[in-house]
Scaffold this motif. Structure first.
Motif, short mmCIF file in Angstrom:
data_model
loop_
_atom_site.label_atom_id
_atom_site.label_comp_id
_atom_site.label_asym_id
_atom_site.label_seq_id
_atom_site.Cartn_x
_atom_site.Cartn_y
_atom_site.Cartn_z
N GLY A 1 0.82 -1.21 0.00
CA GLY A 1 0.00 0.00 0.00
C GLY A 1 0.85 1.26 0.00
N SER A 2 1.95 1.24 0.76
CA SER A 2 2.85 2.39 0.80
C SER A 2 3.49 2.62 -0.57
CB SER A 2 3.94 2.17 1.85
OG SER A 2 3.38 2.06 3.14
N ALA A 3 3.84 1.53 -1.26
CA ALA A 3 4.43 1.65 -2.60
C ALA A 3 3.44 2.31 -3.57
CB ALA A 3 4.85 0.28 -3.11
N TRP A 4 2.19 1.86 -3.55
CA TRP A 4 1.16 2.44 -4.42
C TRP A 4 0.92 3.91 -4.08
CZ3 TRP A 4 -0.56 0.34 -8.81
CH2 TRP A 4 -0.48 -1.03 -8.97
N ALA A 5 0.86 4.23 -2.77
CA ALA A 5 0.62 5.61 -2.35
C ALA A 5 1.77 6.52 -2.77
CB ALA A 5 0.43 5.66 -0.83
N CYS A 6 2.99 6.04 -2.60
CA CYS A 6 4.16 6.82 -3.00
C CYS A 6 4.16 7.06 -4.51
CB CYS A 6 5.43 6.09 -2.58
SG CYS A 6 6.96 6.98 -2.95
N GLY A 7 3.82 6.02 -5.27
CA GLY A 7 3.75 6.17 -6.72
C GLY A 7 2.71 7.19 -7.15
N ALA A 8 1.56 7.19 -6.49
CA ALA A 8 0.49 8.14 -6.82
C ALA A 8 0.94 9.57 -6.54
CB ALA A 8 -0.76 7.81 -6.02
N MET A 9 1.61 9.78 -5.41
CA MET A 9 2.07 11.14 -5.06
C MET A 9 3.13 11.63 -6.04
SD MET A 9 2.19 11.31 -0.90
CE MET A 9 3.24 9.86 -0.70
N VAL A 10 4.05 10.74 -6.43
CA VAL A 10 5.09 11.12 -7.38
C VAL A 10 4.48 11.46 -8.73
CG1 VAL A 10 7.07 10.26 -8.71
CG2 VAL A 10 6.94 9.83 -6.25
N GLY A 11 3.59 10.60 -9.24
CA GLY A 11 2.96 10.85 -10.52
C GLY A 11 2.16 12.12 -10.54
N LEU A 12 1.36 12.34 -9.50
CA LEU A 12 0.51 13.52 -9.43
C LEU A 12 1.35 14.78 -9.28
CD1 LEU A 12 -2.54 14.09 -9.47
CD2 LEU A 12 -2.49 14.12 -6.97
N GLY A 13 2.35 14.73 -8.39
CA GLY A 13 3.19 15.91 -8.16
C GLY A 13 3.95 16.34 -9.40
N HIS A 14 4.61 15.40 -10.07
CA HIS A 14 5.38 15.74 -11.27
C HIS A 14 4.47 16.24 -12.39
CE1 HIS A 14 9.53 14.98 -10.51
NE2 HIS A 14 9.36 13.72 -10.14
N THR A 15 3.34 15.57 -12.59
CA THR A 15 2.46 15.93 -13.70
C THR A 15 1.86 17.32 -13.51
OG1 THR A 15 1.90 13.58 -14.00
CG2 THR A 15 0.47 15.19 -15.05
N ILE A 16 1.35 17.60 -12.31
CA ILE A 16 0.79 18.93 -12.04
C ILE A 16 1.86 20.00 -12.18
CG2 ILE A 16 -0.17 20.39 -10.22
CD1 ILE A 16 -1.69 17.97 -9.20
N PHE A 17 3.05 19.70 -11.68
CA PHE A 17 4.14 20.68 -11.73
C PHE A 17 4.52 21.01 -13.17
CE2 PHE A 17 8.77 21.57 -11.74
CZ PHE A 17 8.75 22.72 -10.97
N ILE A 18 4.68 20.00 -14.01
CA ILE A 18 5.13 20.23 -15.38
C ILE A 18 4.05 20.89 -16.23
CG2 ILE A 18 5.77 19.06 -17.54
CD1 ILE A 18 7.41 17.11 -15.87
N PHE A 19 2.81 20.43 -16.10
CA PHE A 19 1.76 20.95 -16.97
C PHE A 19 1.13 22.24 -16.44
CE2 PHE A 19 2.23 16.79 -18.77
CZ PHE A 19 1.98 17.01 -20.11
#
Length: 321
Positions: free
Chosen positions: A151-169
């Motif tokens: 669960g921690s792995a999935w949560a970490c992946g979601a935060m990384v994906g969301l953070g990078h995507t929002i930041f770049i776009f």
């Protein structure tokens, strides 16, 4: 006020991107389509087979196979983010992708990729507990702990994906809109941002280093302890058996982290549109198909489970006939 208006105008100019990688190979589009389709189908079937085997076979219910089942499911998702769209582009010649679609693809690619980074670290901890703490293994890796790690792995992946995507776009794109890649990868997309992006680039590199190098450091630490324990085993047969239980994981880690570190932890100025898409092909397309091959050929339990499944199917076949 004028600057703000100008940035809003620039941001809205680029509404779609064009993925131009492989477009120069006009005479090979059909061959590339057939190749990538075959690789994709083998990847899905191979990883799906591991998921089914681990779920159905009673002998594959240890924590190691719990994580392996998740890894195989991840590989299916990971490759499905990029390859189907690539196949569509090769088949139709239409290489446009809307800005929202590009952001969505980047999110899911980073989401599954970062999740795999963390999951491989959890699998290294599982091997550490099995080899270095065998008497406490069932306590250290009880089912609740396995669920928390996954669960921690999935949560970490979601935060990384969301953070990078929002930041770049959230950055302004004012043209050109041609991405020299076959999917919306961070580095080539960042090259299309207007103005000076050195600070944004530094932030992305630091974040990538954190999510890649921290799990990688944990893996190295785990295997340092594992190797020290293996070398203390008096018999050669015992050392060979202990090492064989983690050799498959070591191969997967080397392939995944080797390319990820090279791609993400470097400045965008070093991006090469001629060679980098080929490197991305390796970790986005090739690595997922190697997972079932590595774990099935080097793991006696998985091979035994596959053999039992085939024997059951052979017995059922004549009976039904």
């Amino acid at each position: 006020m004028g600057d703000a208006s100008r940035m809003n105008t620039n941001t809205s100019v680029v509404t779609e991107f064009v993925l131009v990688s492989f477009s120069h190979l006009a005479g090979l589009q059909g061959a590339l389509f057939s190749l990538f389709l075959a690789v994709y189908l083998l990847t899905v079937v191979g990883n799906l087979l591991i998921v089914v085997l681990v779920s159905a076979d009673a002998s594959l219910q240890s924590p190691m196979y719990f994580f392996l089942r998740i890894l195989s499911a991840l590989e299916i998702c990971y490759t499905s983010v990029t390859v189907p769209l690539l196949l569509h582009h090769l088949l139709t010649g239409q290489r446009h992708i809307p800005r929202s679609g590009c952001a969505l693809q980047m999110f899911f690619f980073l989401f599954f990729g970062a999740t795999e980074c963390c999951l491989l670290a959890a699998m290294a901890y599982d091997r550490y507990a099995a080899i270095c703490q065998p008497l406490r293994y069932s306590l250290l890796l009880r089912h609740r702990v396995c669920l928390q790690l996954a669960g921690s792995a999935w949560a970490c992946g979601a935060m990384v994906g969301l953070g990078h995507t929002i930041f770049i776009f959230s950055l302004p794109f004012c043209g050109p809109n041609a991405i020299p890649h076959f999917f919306c990868e961070i580095q080539p997309v960042l090259q299309l941002v207007c103005g000076d992006t050195s600070l944004n680039e530094l932030q992305i590199i630091l974040a990538a280093a954190l999510i890649i190098l921290c799990p990688f450091g944990l893996i190295l630490g785990s295997y340092g302890r594992i190797m020290a324990t293996i070398f203390r085993i008096p018999s050669v047969a015992g050392r060979r058996k202990a090492f064989s239980t983690c050799s498959s994981h070591l191969i997967v880690v080397s392939l995944f982290y080797g390319t990820a570190i090279f791609i993400y932890i470097r400045p965008k100025a070093s991006y090469d549109p001629a060679t980098d898409p080929l490197l991305s092909l390796f970790y986005a397309v090739v690595t997922p198909i190697l997972n079932p091959i590595i774990y099935s050929l080097r793991n006696t339990d998985v091979k035994a489970a596959l053999k039992r499944t085939i024997q059951k199917m052979e017995k059922i076949g004549p009976t039904e006939i």
